[in-house]
Design a protein around this motif. Structure first.
Motif, PDB file in Angstrom:
ATOM      1  N   TRP A  74      42.830  28.608  47.096  1.00 44.82           N
ATOM      2  CA  TRP A  74      42.135  29.660  46.353  1.00 44.82           C
ATOM      3  C   TRP A  74      43.019  30.190  45.222  1.00 44.82           C
ATOM      4  O   TRP A  74      44.240  30.061  45.236  1.00 44.82           O
ATOM      5  CB  TRP A  74      41.759  30.813  47.285  1.00 44.82           C
ATOM      6  CG  TRP A  74      42.861  31.220  48.206  1.00 44.82           C
ATOM      7  CD1 TRP A  74      43.972  31.930  47.913  1.00 44.82           C
ATOM      8  CD2 TRP A  74      42.967  30.875  49.582  1.00 44.82           C
ATOM      9  NE1 TRP A  74      44.771  32.075  49.009  1.00 44.82           N
ATOM     10  CE2 TRP A  74      44.177  31.429  50.059  1.00 44.82           C
ATOM     11  CE3 TRP A  74      42.162  30.149  50.472  1.00 44.82           C
ATOM     12  CZ2 TRP A  74      44.588  31.290  51.375  1.00 44.82           C
ATOM     13  CZ3 TRP A  74      42.572  30.023  51.778  1.00 44.82           C
ATOM     14  CH2 TRP A  74      43.771  30.589  52.224  1.00 44.82           C
ATOM     15  N   LEU A  75      42.391  30.834  44.257  1.00 45.51           N
ATOM     16  CA  LEU A  75      43.107  31.508  43.177  1.00 45.51           C
ATOM     17  C   LEU A  75      43.682  32.806  43.724  1.00 45.51           C
ATOM     18  O   LEU A  75      42.967  33.630  44.295  1.00 45.51           O
ATOM     19  CB  LEU A  75      42.166  31.784  42.018  1.00 45.51           C
ATOM     20  CG  LEU A  75      42.735  32.492  40.797  1.00 45.51           C
ATOM     21  CD1 LEU A  75      43.901  31.716  40.218  1.00 45.51           C
ATOM     22  CD2 LEU A  75      41.652  32.669  39.749  1.00 45.51           C
ATOM     23  N   ALA A  76      45.002  32.992  43.592  1.00 51.36           N
ATOM     24  CA  ALA A  76      45.668  34.128  44.230  1.00 51.36           C
ATOM     25  C   ALA A  76      45.553  35.416  43.431  1.00 51.36           C
ATOM     26  O   ALA A  76      45.344  36.491  44.002  1.00 51.36           O
ATOM     27  CB  ALA A  76      47.138  33.803  44.477  1.00 51.36           C
ATOM     28  N   ARG A  77      45.742  35.342  42.113  1.00 51.13           N
ATOM     29  CA  ARG A  77      45.692  36.569  41.306  1.00 51.13           C
ATOM     30  C   ARG A  77      45.273  36.233  39.884  1.00 51.13           C
ATOM     31  O   ARG A  77      45.366  35.085  39.457  1.00 51.13           O
ATOM     32  CB  ARG A  77      47.030  37.309  41.330  1.00 51.13           C
ATOM     33  CG  ARG A  77      48.231  36.486  40.991  1.00 51.13           C
ATOM     34  CD  ARG A  77      49.532  37.193  41.383  1.00 51.13           C
ATOM     35  NE  ARG A  77      49.610  37.449  42.804  1.00 51.13           N
ATOM     36  CZ  ARG A  77      50.117  36.557  43.686  1.00 51.13           C
ATOM     37  NH1 ARG A  77      50.585  35.387  43.268  1.00 51.13           N
ATOM     38  NH2 ARG A  77      50.164  36.832  44.963  1.00 51.13           N
ATOM     39  N   VAL A  78      44.829  37.256  39.164  1.00 45.20           N
ATOM     40  CA  VAL A  78      44.193  37.052  37.867  1.00 45.20           C
ATOM     41  C   VAL A  78      44.751  38.044  36.856  1.00 45.20           C
ATOM     42  O   VAL A  78      44.949  39.226  37.163  1.00 45.20           O
ATOM     43  CB  VAL A  78      42.657  37.226  37.978  1.00 45.20           C
ATOM     44  CG1 VAL A  78      41.997  37.057  36.625  1.00 45.20           C
ATOM     45  CG2 VAL A  78      42.078  36.209  38.964  1.00 45.20           C
ATOM     46  N   ASP A  79      44.981  37.576  35.627  1.00 50.39           N
ATOM     47  CA  ASP A  79      45.432  38.432  34.527  1.00 50.39           C
ATOM     48  C   ASP A  79      44.272  39.218  33.928  1.00 50.39           C
ATOM     49  O   ASP A  79      43.099  38.823  34.040  1.00 50.39           O
ATOM     50  CB  ASP A  79      46.052  37.586  33.409  1.00 50.39           C
ATOM     51  CG  ASP A  79      47.364  36.950  33.812  1.00 50.39           C
ATOM     52  OD1 ASP A  79      47.929  37.344  34.852  1.00 50.39           O
ATOM     53  OD2 ASP A  79      47.820  36.051  33.082  1.00 50.39           O
ATOM     54  N   ASN A  80      44.616  40.313  33.247  1.00 53.47           N
ATOM     55  CA  ASN A  80      43.645  41.089  32.452  1.00 53.47           C
ATOM     56  C   ASN A  80      42.382  41.404  33.250  1.00 53.47           C
ATOM     57  O   ASN A  80      41.262  41.273  32.760  1.00 53.47           O
ATOM     58  CB  ASN A  80      43.286  40.334  31.167  1.00 53.47           C
ATOM     59  CG  ASN A  80      44.507  40.022  30.330  1.00 53.47           C
ATOM     60  OD1 ASN A  80      45.399  40.854  30.197  1.00 53.47           O
ATOM     61  ND2 ASN A  80      44.567  38.815  29.781  1.00 53.47           N
ATOM     62  N   ASP A  81      42.579  41.830  34.484  1.00 58.44           N
ATOM     63  CA  ASP A  81      41.477  42.013  35.422  1.00 58.44           C
ATOM     64  C   ASP A  81      41.062  43.478  35.478  1.00 58.44           C
ATOM     65  O   ASP A  81      41.907  44.371  35.566  1.00 58.44           O
ATOM     66  CB  ASP A  81      41.928  41.524  36.803  1.00 58.44           C
ATOM     67  CG  ASP A  81      40.793  41.462  37.800  1.00 58.44           C
ATOM     68  OD1 ASP A  81      39.650  41.224  37.376  1.00 58.44           O
ATOM     69  OD2 ASP A  81      41.051  41.650  39.000  1.00 58.44           O
ATOM     70  N   ILE A  82      39.760  43.720  35.442  1.00 55.10           N
ATOM     71  CA  ILE A  82      39.180  45.046  35.633  1.00 55.10           C
ATOM     72  C   ILE A  82      38.463  45.022  36.979  1.00 55.10           C
ATOM     73  O   ILE A  82      37.582  44.190  37.199  1.00 55.10           O
ATOM     74  CB  ILE A  82      38.196  45.411  34.521  1.00 55.10           C
ATOM     75  CG1 ILE A  82      38.878  45.343  33.144  1.00 55.10           C
ATOM     76  CG2 ILE A  82      37.593  46.792  34.752  1.00 55.10           C
ATOM     77  CD1 ILE A  82      37.908  45.456  31.984  1.00 55.10           C
ATOM     78  N   SER A  83      38.843  45.925  37.874  1.00 59.78           N
ATOM     79  CA  SER A  83      38.235  45.897  39.202  1.00 59.78           C
ATOM     80  C   SER A  83      37.709  47.266  39.597  1.00 59.78           C
ATOM     81  O   SER A  83      38.192  48.300  39.137  1.00 59.78           O
ATOM     82  CB  SER A  83      39.245  45.418  40.244  1.00 59.78           C
ATOM     83  OG  SER A  83      40.266  46.380  40.452  1.00 59.78           O
ATOM     84  N   TYR A  84      36.695  47.229  40.468  1.00 61.22           N
ATOM     85  CA  TYR A  84      36.175  48.436  41.110  1.00 61.22           C
ATOM     86  C   TYR A  84      36.253  48.227  42.612  1.00 61.22           C
ATOM     87  O   TYR A  84      35.765  47.210  43.136  1.00 61.22           O
ATOM     88  CB  TYR A  84      34.729  48.701  40.702  1.00 61.22           C
ATOM     89  CG  TYR A  84      34.058  49.747  41.579  1.00 61.22           C
ATOM     90  CD1 TYR A  84      34.388  51.091  41.474  1.00 61.22           C
ATOM     91  CD2 TYR A  84      33.110  49.368  42.538  1.00 61.22           C
ATOM     92  CE1 TYR A  84      33.794  52.049  42.289  1.00 61.22           C
ATOM     93  CE2 TYR A  84      32.505  50.318  43.347  1.00 61.22           C
ATOM     94  CZ  TYR A  84      32.858  51.652  43.222  1.00 61.22           C
ATOM     95  OH  TYR A  84      32.275  52.590  44.035  1.00 61.22           O
ATOM     96  N   ILE A  85      36.887  49.165  43.316  1.00 56.17           N
ATOM     97  CA  ILE A  85      37.008  49.118  44.772  1.00 56.17           C
ATOM     98  C   ILE A  85      36.300  50.344  45.322  1.00 56.17           C
ATOM     99  O   ILE A  85      36.688  51.478  45.027  1.00 56.17           O
ATOM    100  CB  ILE A  85      38.484  49.098  45.200  1.00 56.17           C
ATOM    101  CG1 ILE A  85      39.193  47.896  44.566  1.00 56.17           C
ATOM    102  CG2 ILE A  85      38.601  49.044  46.716  1.00 56.17           C
ATOM    103  CD1 ILE A  85      40.688  47.887  44.769  1.00 56.17           C
ATOM    104  N   SER A  86      35.283  50.126  46.105  1.00 55.57           N
ATOM    105  CA  SER A  86      34.450  51.229  46.579  1.00 55.57           C
ATOM    106  C   SER A  86      35.131  52.003  47.690  1.00 55.57           C
ATOM    107  O   SER A  86      36.056  51.500  48.342  1.00 55.57           O
ATOM    108  CB  SER A  86      33.115  50.675  47.090  1.00 55.57           C
ATOM    109  OG  SER A  86      33.294  50.067  48.361  1.00 55.57           O
TER     110      SER A  86
END
Length: 373
Positions: A150-162
């Motif tokens: 799997w892909l472990a981590r991503v650059d320039n990422d915008i995330s929402y965690i509920s």
């Protein structure tokens, strides 16, 4: 006392009084992991029976140091951040010389309705995979990790965690591709949900990533979890990926969507061809300090090459303290046809593992120590 001195003292007292709550509302934590192991692998490489003896790094967990912090903004709002650097204890070198904070580097705002984060972040698949495997998705013995890729981590990422609702939490991610004239080129989209219901943990995650021209896409899905039966846990893991992420010759791709190493691009894929990974494992706690586990993983190649592989492994963990663990692993991996899957474990440095010839099997033993601080 002179009047001016009294005024100065009053001002100083006011500053100290005001500064006290400000410091109390902020926190900064330095943390880290050190993981070193002695490893043995045996496989046929270049047509010859080859053995490898190593003092390796990052067997059960990747060695790292990091900073994480928060600042209370009031009203249920907080500023959050994380900076994390991976390294090899055996040499002191950075794991990725082209970036300093190679693991995480993000800033966020937490609110009563959830948290937004911006920067380089772990994927839900990477963060949750250890909950689906008795080997914590690491060590030579984790067939789930060795096959799934799997892909472990991503650059320039915008995330929402509920927020957690009934012990259930949702994550949504969009990674900005930065390509002129398009929002899709080099972008990565992710969604995931995890829940804990009594003794049962379940998680589901999806990733879709495009190359720079939006002509080829990585597609991944992960599902699984565990159940605590009182003396240990039983784990189930499933992972499905198209060939752009798991080539028919083995775990060949290091860079889906150009997000891991800027110098490497995605490999080609054939529409309709997939790899499915299935994993079943369990552990048993003899004492609060001693745990023994075993597992089996299988990967099915849907292409005409039928480059399947399987792996059986066992693991022993002994906790010397809350922060220090000894671990031992024994494992056997069987490649079929021209498959070249290998035992790579966590972020093990090149040179600490063998890549078998096509269709050849591999045997490995690993004894290590890891310390958390």
């Amino acid at each position: 006392m002179h009047k001016s001195n009294k005024v100065a003292l009053l001002i100083a007292s006011a500053i100290v009084t005001a500064a006290g709550p400000a410091h109390a509302q902020s926190s900064l934590t330095l943390y880290g992991i050190l993981d070193v192991f002695a490893g043995y692998q045996s496989a046929k490489v270049g047509g010859k029976n080859t053995s490898l003896y190593v003092l390796g790094n990052n067997g059960e967990l990747t060695s790292r140091w990091g900073l994480r912090g928060t600042e209370d903004l009031g009203g249920g709002y907080r500023t959050t951040f994380a900076l994390e650097n991976g390294f090899d204890p055996g040499t002191g070198k950075q794991q990725n010389p082209y970036r300093f904070f190679d693991r995480q580097a993000w800033i966020g705002v937490s609110a009563p309705y959830g948290e937004m984060r911006f920067g380089r972040q772990n994927t839900p698949m990477f963060a949750w995979s250890g909950n689906m495997d008795a080997f914590s998705a690491a060590t030579y013995g984790s067939g789930y990790n060795n096959f799934a890729n799997w892909l472990a981590r991503v650059d320039n990422d915008i995330s929402y965690i509920s927020p957690k609702l009934a012990n259930t939490q949702l994550e949504l991610h969009y990674s900005v591709g930065g390509q002129p004239g398009t929002l899709a080129g080099n972008a990565v989209y992710q969604a995931g949900v995890q829940t804990v219901q009594g003794p049962v943990y379940l998680a589901l995650a999806y990733l879709n990533a495009a190359n720079a021209t939006n002509t080829n896409r990585v597609q991944e899905i992960m599902a699984g979890g565990n159940v605590d039966y009182g003396w240990g846990k039983i784990y189930l893991g499933f992972f499905r990926a198209n060939e752009v992420i798991s080539a028919t010759t083995g775990n060949a791709l290091s860079n889906p969507a150009g997000k891991y190493d800027p110098a490497v691009g995605p490999v080609g894929n054939t529409r309709g061809n997939y790899h499915n990974t299935y994993s079943l494992s369990a552990d048993y706690r003899f004492t609060p300090f001693l745990t023994v586990g075993a597992g089996y993983a299988y990967i099915k190649d849907s292409s005409s090459l039928s480059n399947d592989a399987s792996q059986m492994s066992g693991i022993v963990n002994y906790d010397l303290s809350k922060g220090t663990r000894l671990y031992g692993v024994v494992s056997r991996l069987n490649n079929r046809n021209s498959a070249q899957f290998k035992m790579a474990g966590a972020s093990i440095t090149t040179g600490s593992f063998l890549t078998p010839d096509g269709g050849q099997s591999e045997t490995a033993v690993q004894i290590g120590i890891r310390h958390l601080f």
